[in-house]
Design a protein around this motif. Structure first.
Motif, short mmCIF file in Angstrom:
data_model
loop_
_atom_site.label_atom_id
_atom_site.label_comp_id
_atom_site.label_asym_id
_atom_site.label_seq_id
_atom_site.Cartn_x
_atom_site.Cartn_y
_atom_site.Cartn_z
N ILE A 277 0.80 -1.27 -0.24
CA ILE A 277 0.06 0.03 0.03
C ILE A 277 0.87 0.99 0.13
O ILE A 277 0.72 2.21 -0.64
N LEU A 278 1.95 1.32 0.78
CA LEU A 278 2.78 2.70 0.95
C LEU A 278 3.28 2.73 -0.44
O LEU A 278 3.88 4.01 -0.63
N ALA A 279 3.87 1.51 -1.09
CA ALA A 279 4.52 1.85 -2.39
C ALA A 279 3.66 2.16 -3.67
O ALA A 279 4.13 2.30 -4.74
N THR A 280 2.52 1.92 -3.32
CA THR A 280 1.55 2.15 -4.62
C THR A 280 0.93 3.49 -4.79
O THR A 280 0.79 4.18 -3.74
N PRO A 281 1.13 4.09 -5.94
CA PRO A 281 0.65 5.40 -6.22
C PRO A 281 -0.91 5.38 -5.93
O PRO A 281 -1.47 4.68 -6.09
N ALA A 282 -1.28 6.41 -5.02
CA ALA A 282 -2.61 6.42 -4.75
C ALA A 282 -3.55 6.99 -5.91
O ALA A 282 -3.23 7.91 -6.57
N GLU A 283 -4.81 6.61 -5.85
CA GLU A 283 -5.80 7.23 -6.60
C GLU A 283 -6.48 8.48 -6.13
O GLU A 283 -6.05 8.87 -5.11
N ALA A 284 -7.05 9.36 -7.25
CA ALA A 284 -7.42 10.75 -6.76
C ALA A 284 -8.31 10.56 -5.54
O ALA A 284 -8.13 11.56 -4.58
N ASP A 285 -9.17 9.62 -5.24
CA ASP A 285 -10.33 9.77 -4.09
C ASP A 285 -9.88 8.52 -3.20
O ASP A 285 -11.08 8.23 -2.74
N GLN A 286 -8.82 7.88 -3.28
CA GLN A 286 -8.66 6.80 -2.43
C GLN A 286 -8.69 7.16 -0.77
O GLN A 286 -8.19 8.05 -0.44
N ARG A 287 -9.36 6.19 -0.17
CA ARG A 287 -9.68 6.40 1.47
C ARG A 287 -8.62 5.62 1.84
O ARG A 287 -8.36 4.46 1.59
N PHE A 288 -8.00 6.14 2.81
CA PHE A 288 -7.01 5.45 3.69
C PHE A 288 -7.32 5.37 4.97
O PHE A 288 -8.37 6.03 5.75
N PRO A 289 -6.91 4.15 5.89
CA PRO A 289 -7.42 4.01 7.19
C PRO A 289 -6.79 4.90 8.24
O PRO A 289 -5.76 5.61 7.93
N ALA A 290 -7.51 5.13 9.00
CA ALA A 290 -7.02 6.11 10.38
C ALA A 290 -7.64 5.55 11.49
O ALA A 290 -8.47 4.92 11.90
N ARG A 291 -6.46 5.54 12.54
CA ARG A 291 -6.58 4.95 13.94
C ARG A 291 -6.30 6.03 15.05
O ARG A 291 -5.53 6.98 15.00
N LEU A 292 -7.20 6.05 16.05
CA LEU A 292 -7.16 7.30 16.93
C LEU A 292 -5.90 6.68 17.90
O LEU A 292 -5.73 5.52 18.20
N ALA A 293 -4.85 7.74 17.97
CA ALA A 293 -3.52 7.39 18.96
C ALA A 293 -3.39 8.40 20.06
O ALA A 293 -2.78 7.98 20.96
N GLY A 294 -4.32 9.45 19.96
CA GLY A 294 -4.43 10.06 21.44
C GLY A 294 -5.32 11.14 21.33
O GLY A 294 -5.82 11.56 20.27
N HIS A 295 -6.09 11.54 22.48
CA HIS A 295 -6.87 12.36 22.44
C HIS A 295 -6.82 13.32 23.66
O HIS A 295 -6.66 12.78 24.73
N ALA A 296 -6.60 14.56 23.59
CA ALA A 296 -6.62 15.50 24.56
C ALA A 296 -7.50 16.88 24.65
O ALA A 296 -7.84 17.12 23.48
N ALA B 128 -10.97 4.71 13.35
CA ALA B 128 -10.86 3.27 14.29
C ALA B 128 -10.36 3.66 15.73
O ALA B 128 -9.39 4.49 15.93
N ASP B 129 -10.95 3.19 16.90
CA ASP B 129 -10.61 3.32 18.01
C ASP B 129 -10.55 2.07 18.90
O ASP B 129 -11.41 1.88 19.99
N PRO B 130 -9.70 1.04 18.29
CA PRO B 130 -9.87 -0.09 19.08
C PRO B 130 -9.48 -0.14 20.60
O PRO B 130 -9.79 -1.14 21.40
#
Length: 460
Positions: free
Chosen positions: A19-38, A386-388
């Motif tokens: 995934i990191l090495a592949t060129p992204a499409e114009a509207d590709q959605r990537f994952p996001a995960r909560l790492a901190g909240h203040a 995501a907030d596992p």
């Protein structure tokens, strides 16, 4: 079992590398995960400088009905306004002191101690209601372990050298502290010992020192012409849209990005500008290049296309020499699961205009098409993080309750910056005391969110 887990881990690593090495499409959605909240509590007040005018000890006098002066502290209940159902937020004004709210953008560079420079906006929303709100930028450091936000320094903007050529609210004072009746600062970059601030009223670029002294003010130029908004101090009424002003109200420099070498700024307008006929020129924003050493616009510009569902951008920051992060958002607040059955019939138990479109895009300013539009490389969805690990510190009003998932259901999400190769920091402007979002009946706190999104930051 261990061999099976190892094989699964290897497969996951190979997939991530692909995934990191592949060129992204114009509207590709990537994952996001909560790492901190203040959080910094909504009701956070501070004192003005000792040499500021005495009237600065109270703020929000003009933020009530009709913008008429009200000298009775805490006598008007804040509400979310007609767009969001006029729900009470639980915090009343005017305030004794100055509210610490309106976080509207991060600098790409940090202070020596690692803290983040953040700009505070004009106060209570517009030029008429904010002449007693002092303008400042701050240094902040979220503590992800405790969930607190340390405000390490407050730097108030002032013009003792009379650099600003028009009359300001505190014109006759020695230090000439700036207020929300003078400018609406919405974006910031610190380059060495120089601070650059993007304003919406002119729109202007403001240059200042690290201790807040204004050293320069720059009109906005596009195609050889000055761009003005209806709040420009040189505008004479009656003024015709398209002829006398082309930047809509609250449509100035919401985003200001600096190249890593500090030689260029890219300033992004929040809303589409108008044609000579007074009509919007399209669903795109202008992004203008500024030479910091020469103190002038270079004449180069690109176009940023807004996605369907977005009404404005919230912040804009470079990742490297050409790639940048951009917040796109709608005007909604509150979880969509609690949307009112009829938007024109608001109730206290629902959101008439809930948040639906809140994203962070990565774009490449060096990749433009034949019409000058920058290429979008992909995005993360701030309404689906995501907030596992259950790191969220405040419960979100939703039906059913959010479990293992975190959202940012705020009207104005206005700060984004890359922290490292895997994380971004996002925050919001809580418009104290006028916005909620997280809860139906409570003013929103100032939230700082650390998001793990390595694929987004690696997109090319």
């Amino acid at each position: 079992m261990r061999l099976r887990q190892t094989a699964q881990g290897l497969a996951a690593s190979l997939l991530a590398a692909t995934i990191l090495a592949t060129p992204a499409e114009a509207d590709q959605r990537f994952p996001a995960r909560l790492a901190g909240h203040a959080l910094l509590p909504a009701f956070s007040l501070h004192l003005p400088p000792a040499d500021a005018p005495a009237e600065a000890m109270m703020s929000g006098r003009f933020a009530g009905p009709g913008n008429l002066r009200n000298d009775r502290p805490m006598s008007v209940m804040g509400t979310t306004g007609a767009l969001h159902g006029n729900r009470a937020t639980g915090i009343s004004f005017p305030f004794i002191g100055q509210p610490l709210q309106g976080f509207s953008g991060f600098s790409r560079s940090r202070a020596a101690d690692g803290s983040f420079y953040a700009i505070i906006d004009n106060g209570f929303g517009n030029k008429r209601n904010s002449p007693d709100a002092l303008l400042l930028f701050v240094r902040v450091m979220p503590d992800w372990a405790s969930g607190a936000v340390d405000v390490r320094e407050r730097i108030f903007l002032r013009d003792p050298d009379r650099v600003i050529p028009f009359r300001i609210v505190n014109e006759g004072t020695r230090e000439r502290y700036l207020t929300g009746g003078d400018f609406d600062p919405e974006s910031i970059q610190v380059i060495g010992d120089t601070v650059w601030i993007g304003d919406e009223f002119g729109p202007y670029l403001i240059r200042a020192t690290l201790d807040g002294r204004v050293t320069g003010l720059f009109e906005t130029m596009l195609d050889g012409q000055v761009l003005r908004s209806p709040d420009h101090p040189g505008l004479v009424q009656p003024a015709a849209p398209g002829r006398d002003w082309r930047v809509p109200r609250s449509g100035g420099f919401e985003g200001l990005a600096a190249t890593p070498d500090g030689t260029r700024l890219w300033a992004m307008l929040e809303k589409p500008i108008l044609t000579a006929e007074g009509q919007s020129e399209g669903r795109f924003l202008r992004v203008l290049e500024f030479d910091t050493a020469a103190g002038r616009w270079t004449g180069r510009s690109v176009k940023y296309a807004l996605e369907q569902g977005a009404t404005a951008i919230g912040d804009f920051n470079m990742i490297d020499a050409t790639r940048a992060l951009v917040i796109e958002r709608d005007d909604g607040e509150g979880d969509p699961s609690l949307a009112c059955p009829a938007p024109n019939q608001p109730r206290p138990d629902c959101f008439p205009n809930p948040a639906r479109f809140k994203r962070v895009y990565v774009v490449d300013l060096a990749q433009t098409d034949a019409n000058g539009f920058v290429r979008k490389l992909g995005h993360i969805d701030l309404m689906d993080i995501a907030d596992p690990e259950g790191l969220a510190r405040v419960e979100t009003a939703a039906n059913p309750p959010l479990r293992g998932r975190f959202t940012m259901p705020f009207f104005t999400i206005e700060g984004v910056v890359a922290v490292d190769d895997a994380h971004i920091l996002v925050n919001m402007d809580n418009n104290l005391p006028f916005s909620s979002g997280r809860r139906l009946d409570r003013a929103a706190d100032n939230e700082f969110i650390l998001i793990r999104a390595p694929e987004l930051l690696a997109a090319r």
